[in-house]
Motif scaffolding. Sequence first.
Motif, short mmCIF file in Angstrom:
data_model
loop_
_atom_site.label_atom_id
_atom_site.label_comp_id
_atom_site.label_asym_id
_atom_site.label_seq_id
_atom_site.Cartn_x
_atom_site.Cartn_y
_atom_site.Cartn_z
N LEU A 192 0.82 -1.21 0.00
CA LEU A 192 0.00 0.00 0.00
C LEU A 192 0.86 1.26 0.00
O LEU A 192 1.66 1.48 0.93
N TRP A 193 0.71 2.08 -1.03
CA TRP A 193 1.42 3.37 -1.08
C TRP A 193 0.77 4.35 -0.12
O TRP A 193 -0.45 4.42 -0.02
N MET A 194 1.63 5.14 0.57
CA MET A 194 1.14 6.07 1.57
C MET A 194 1.59 7.48 1.25
O MET A 194 2.53 7.67 0.49
N THR A 228 8.12 -2.02 5.94
CA THR A 228 7.92 -0.76 5.24
C THR A 228 9.06 -0.55 4.25
O THR A 228 10.23 -0.76 4.58
N TYR A 229 8.72 -0.20 3.04
CA TYR A 229 9.71 0.19 2.04
C TYR A 229 9.66 1.70 1.91
O TYR A 229 8.61 2.31 2.11
N TYR A 230 10.81 2.29 1.56
CA TYR A 230 10.84 3.73 1.35
C TYR A 230 11.29 4.01 -0.07
O TYR A 230 12.23 3.40 -0.56
N TRP A 231 10.57 4.89 -0.73
CA TRP A 231 10.97 5.33 -2.07
C TRP A 231 11.63 6.69 -1.92
O TRP A 231 10.98 7.67 -1.55
N GLU A 287 8.58 8.62 0.01
CA GLU A 287 7.24 8.13 0.32
C GLU A 287 7.36 6.72 0.85
O GLU A 287 8.36 6.05 0.60
N CYS A 288 6.34 6.26 1.57
CA CYS A 288 6.39 4.91 2.16
C CYS A 288 5.47 3.96 1.41
O CYS A 288 4.41 4.35 0.92
N LEU A 289 5.90 2.72 1.40
CA LEU A 289 5.09 1.63 0.88
C LEU A 289 4.95 0.63 2.02
O LEU A 289 5.96 0.07 2.47
N LEU A 290 3.74 0.44 2.53
CA LEU A 290 3.54 -0.50 3.62
C LEU A 290 3.27 -1.89 3.04
O LEU A 290 2.43 -2.04 2.17
N LEU A 291 3.98 -2.90 3.56
CA LEU A 291 3.77 -4.26 3.10
C LEU A 291 3.08 -5.06 4.19
O LEU A 291 3.45 -4.98 5.36
N ASP A 343 12.49 -2.70 5.97
CA ASP A 343 13.12 -1.43 5.63
C ASP A 343 14.00 -1.45 4.39
O ASP A 343 15.20 -1.21 4.45
N GLN A 344 13.41 -1.75 3.27
CA GLN A 344 14.15 -1.64 2.02
C GLN A 344 14.04 -0.20 1.52
O GLN A 344 13.02 0.46 1.76
N ILE A 345 15.06 0.25 0.83
CA ILE A 345 15.00 1.59 0.26
C ILE A 345 15.18 1.51 -1.25
O ILE A 345 16.13 0.91 -1.73
N ILE A 346 14.21 2.07 -1.94
CA ILE A 346 14.24 2.06 -3.40
C ILE A 346 14.49 3.50 -3.86
O ILE A 346 13.73 4.40 -3.51
#
Length: 397
Positions: A256-258, A283-286, A308-312, A334-337
């Motif tokens: 889910l994009w936040m 949580t992933y961070y773009w 921005e955050c992407l919640l998994l 905590d992956q960072i893209i």
Amino acid sequence: SKTSDKLSAFLKSGIYRFENSNVVFIDPVRMLNRSYTRFRFSPSAYYSRFFDSKETIETSNSKKRKRMDKKVPHELNEREQAATLRHQQVRPMLLKAHELLMEATDLLAIMKGLRGDSNICSSTESSEHHSFIELGKVWQAPLYEIILKAAWKGLERVVPVFNNLVVNEASDDMEAEFLNKKYIMPRESCFYMSDLGQIHNLIHECNAGFNLIVIDPPWENGSARQKLRYPTLPNWYFLSLPIKQLAHPDGALVALWMTNREKLHNFVQKELFPSWGVSHEATYYWLKVKADGSLISDLDLFHHRPYECLLLGYFHGQGTNSKQPPRLRPIKHDQIIISIPGEYSRKPPIGELLLEHVTHFKPARCIELFAREMTAGWTSWGNEPLHFQESTYFARD
Ligand code: SAM
């Protein structure tokens, strides 16, 4: 050498993994292009921003905003304090990721050229697009048809474009025509173009059972000054998204994009995920950078974070308890893209990175909700899933 191996791998895949870290740099154009056989996504059409060194982020009155940002530390309310704390917690990790990028001089050299040398931009901004959002609302909407052109000349199919599952089963790109404009549909992909009110029809038409569900909702933004290019919806609308019905009964990964609003984080953790039967796992961070590698805005700018955050989360399947579903691989936290953003509010194509966590379903069934584009092998749903499929975004091989 090792670095040149990594760079040539990047030039093929569009994915550059920094060693011993949780950081990847991606080129969305190269990743999108894996969906196509005959067509190529045009880099100059994708990278419409952040290549000019003079370019700054789109703020309506940034001077005033800066002044406001300076004032913030003195008058933080409870919610702003929580937001600041959340930011402080991820800040070191994001800085570290950005350092890695700035140290990768070979990659930085390639980044500058990602748009190609064509300043003869295909002028997608100025050309008129069909507004599917508007067309879908008029009384004639059920009568609008799209012409699907199979690779063999003469074989055409005419089907309704709205409230209908439109499929390209072929293992090749398909051209389609709608109101005198051309659209490209990737192999083995389909779209269902409708308002949220009709999303339930999709479940019956595509026999659901998705293993990966990516969602980028039209969240309300709060600041009326920010001009949005699409309609937004109040949070409670998303409680009715039929995630349980769309998900595979044995479980699904939900991404889910936040936005960075603190209120939204609370809503998702306390109401939205629980109502969908989804548990938050990672949580992933773009992290958004310009072509020269610099962040698109100051990391500490309160109202304009360059990330921005992407919640998994996992949908655990029916009848199971809180145990992690056996067929989903645990997600590294905590992956960072990192990538250079495309058009306004367009998200990078992260499907492939997420599929690493759904390896046990082969092939995984994937769906994107509120999509503005299509991907090979995926189902796209939203009120404008053909938006970025218009032929003006492509260059023929
Ligand atoms: N992920 C997309 C991308 O990268 O281009 C952006 C998605 S954007 C945040 C949200 C989308 O939801 C927009 O295309 C908007 O038109 C669509 N949307 C807004 N209201 C909707 C509704 N009631 N039903 C269906 N889609 C809606």
